[in-house]
Scaffold this active site. Sequence first.
Site, PDB file in Angstrom:
ATOM      1  N   LYS A   1       0.847  -1.204   0.000  1.00  0.00           N
ATOM      2  CA  LYS A   1       0.000   0.000   0.000  1.00  0.00           C
ATOM      3  C   LYS A   1       0.877   1.247   0.000  1.00  0.00           C
ATOM      4  CE  LYS A   1      -0.346  -0.403   5.052  1.00  0.00           C
ATOM      5  NZ  LYS A   1      -1.198  -0.879   6.151  1.00  0.00           N
TER       6      LYS A   1
ATOM      7  N   ARG B   1     -10.955  -0.191  14.393  1.00  0.00           N
ATOM      8  CA  ARG B   1     -10.653   0.634  13.223  1.00  0.00           C
ATOM      9  C   ARG B   1     -11.478   0.144  12.033  1.00  0.00           C
ATOM     10  NH1 ARG B   1      -4.571   1.034  10.638  1.00  0.00           N
ATOM     11  NH2 ARG B   1      -5.061  -1.107  10.025  1.00  0.00           N
TER      12      ARG B   1
ATOM     13  N   TYR C   1      15.916  30.065   9.450  1.00  0.00           N
ATOM     14  CA  TYR C   1      14.685  30.746   9.891  1.00  0.00           C
ATOM     15  C   TYR C   1      14.580  30.711  11.410  1.00  0.00           C
ATOM     16  CZ  TYR C   1      12.864  30.691   5.104  1.00  0.00           C
ATOM     17  OH  TYR C   1      12.668  30.886   3.762  1.00  0.00           O
TER      18      TYR C   1
ATOM     19  N   MET D   1      12.389  24.539   3.438  1.00  0.00           N
ATOM     20  CA  MET D   1      11.624  23.797   2.424  1.00  0.00           C
ATOM     21  C   MET D   1      12.538  23.002   1.492  1.00  0.00           C
ATOM     22  SD  MET D   1       8.987  25.213  -0.460  1.00  0.00           S
ATOM     23  CE  MET D   1       7.914  26.031   0.707  1.00  0.00           C
TER      24      MET D   1
HETATM   25  C1  LIG Z   1      -0.430  -1.866   6.887  1.00  0.00           C
HETATM   26  C2  LIG Z   1      -1.029  -3.155   7.274  1.00  0.00           C
HETATM   27  C3  LIG Z   1      -0.231  -4.310   7.363  1.00  0.00           C
HETATM   28  C4  LIG Z   1       1.281  -4.272   7.281  1.00  0.00           C
HETATM   29  O1  LIG Z   1       1.772  -3.830   8.528  1.00  0.00           O
HETATM   30  P1  LIG Z   1       3.357  -3.671   8.807  1.00  0.00           P
HETATM   31  O2  LIG Z   1       3.407  -3.232  10.221  1.00  0.00           O
HETATM   32  O3  LIG Z   1       3.808  -2.596   7.859  1.00  0.00           O
HETATM   33  O4  LIG Z   1       3.991  -4.970   8.539  1.00  0.00           O
HETATM   34  C5  LIG Z   1      -0.860  -5.532   7.586  1.00  0.00           C
HETATM   35  N1  LIG Z   1      -2.198  -5.589   7.748  1.00  0.00           N
HETATM   36  C6  LIG Z   1      -3.001  -4.500   7.708  1.00  0.00           C
HETATM   37  C7  LIG Z   1      -4.462  -4.643   7.922  1.00  0.00           C
HETATM   38  C8  LIG Z   1      -2.435  -3.237   7.489  1.00  0.00           C
HETATM   39  O5  LIG Z   1      -3.219  -2.150   7.483  1.00  0.00           O
END
Ligand SMILES: *Cc1c(COP(=O)(O)O)cnc(C)c1O
Length: 369
Positions: free
Chosen positions: A44, A143, A264, A312
Amino acid sequence: MDTGARWPGPSQATLEIDLGAIAANWRGLESRLAPGVACAAVVKADAYGLGAAAVAPVLAAAGCRSFFVAQLEEAIVLRRVLGPAPDIFVLNGCLPGEEDIFPAHALIPVLNDRGQVALLAGQAARTGLRPRAALHLDTGMSRLGLTPDEAAGLAEDRDTRRAIDFVLVMSHLARAEEACDMNGEQHRRFALLRAGWSGVPASLANSSGIFLGTSFHFDLARPGAALYGINPVPGRPNPQRAVVTLTAPVLQIRDVAPPETVGYGATFRATTRMRVATIAVGYADGWPRGLSNRGKARFADASLPFLGRVSMDTIVVDATGAPSLRTGDRVTLLGDGLCVDDVAADAGTIGYEILTGLGGRFARVHLPA
Ligand SMILES: *Cc1c(COP(=O)(O)O)cnc(C)c1O
């Protein structure tokens, strides 16, 4: 294969991504799994900022057969990259109006609530097909996922189970990188719930979950972070190979002397004469402003502390300890002993946020596996 490599201009910061290290990290995780357990890959957010189009084929070549992304749009791109064979799961699930896009690209939604389950059951009735889906069971994250009561109810719902081809039940650990009772409690809840889904493969462990022991592995592990070099066992030596090297060129070298200040807000004031270098990377590149007066770069054997605020486009570093440093030389911000977890700790965040925040202005070089 187009790896997305662009040769860096001399004034451009460069991100080097070691695809061989990512493949080795996947194989290393897979080798820790109990016999018969498969290892997926979470790619992802563009493979945690490192380029899913380059990373995913390397993982497929290493033997990975299941991929997870967050969003439908990411999955459509990934399907084009990977071809028809691998399973691609979409963690954010399926909202009304999207359900017919999933079978069109052979994508598997991770259904997260009763509404999404009903949506797919409706699709099945409408099309006469039996859509494939995964089911997310909430065991403590609050969640995404069905509550334990909803999950138990659905497990008994014969019509829905006939309508939908459930290919995976999964849950997600809230504190896998810590030694704490919550892991055992989530494991207990998940084991109880998945008993209602006999014959359906189960998945609980993310990267850190793999290291909690084989009882957490079930049928499929879902590592992300550890593939990209983030330490899955904080506080213990990192078993993963470093993946990312970030270098930035020196734009200018100058001397400052008391009472001059740097940057800055004039938050750094020289107390002695010093040699400083301005490097071509800043918060617009995703190098956090939280590293102001806290971060460091490396050149040869020298550590170059950040002076004043991260701007930046530039950062000023103390180059007093690197007398050989010249304009145009490259200093290292990640790699060469600077690991993403330490950078993140200095910035008050986690390695995940550092990697996914890496900006689009770098020259990106994917070193072939
Ligand atoms: C992002 C995610 C993972 C991977 O988690 P890591 O800690 O990056 O290995 C696995 N399962 C779900 C549901 C996630 O959202």
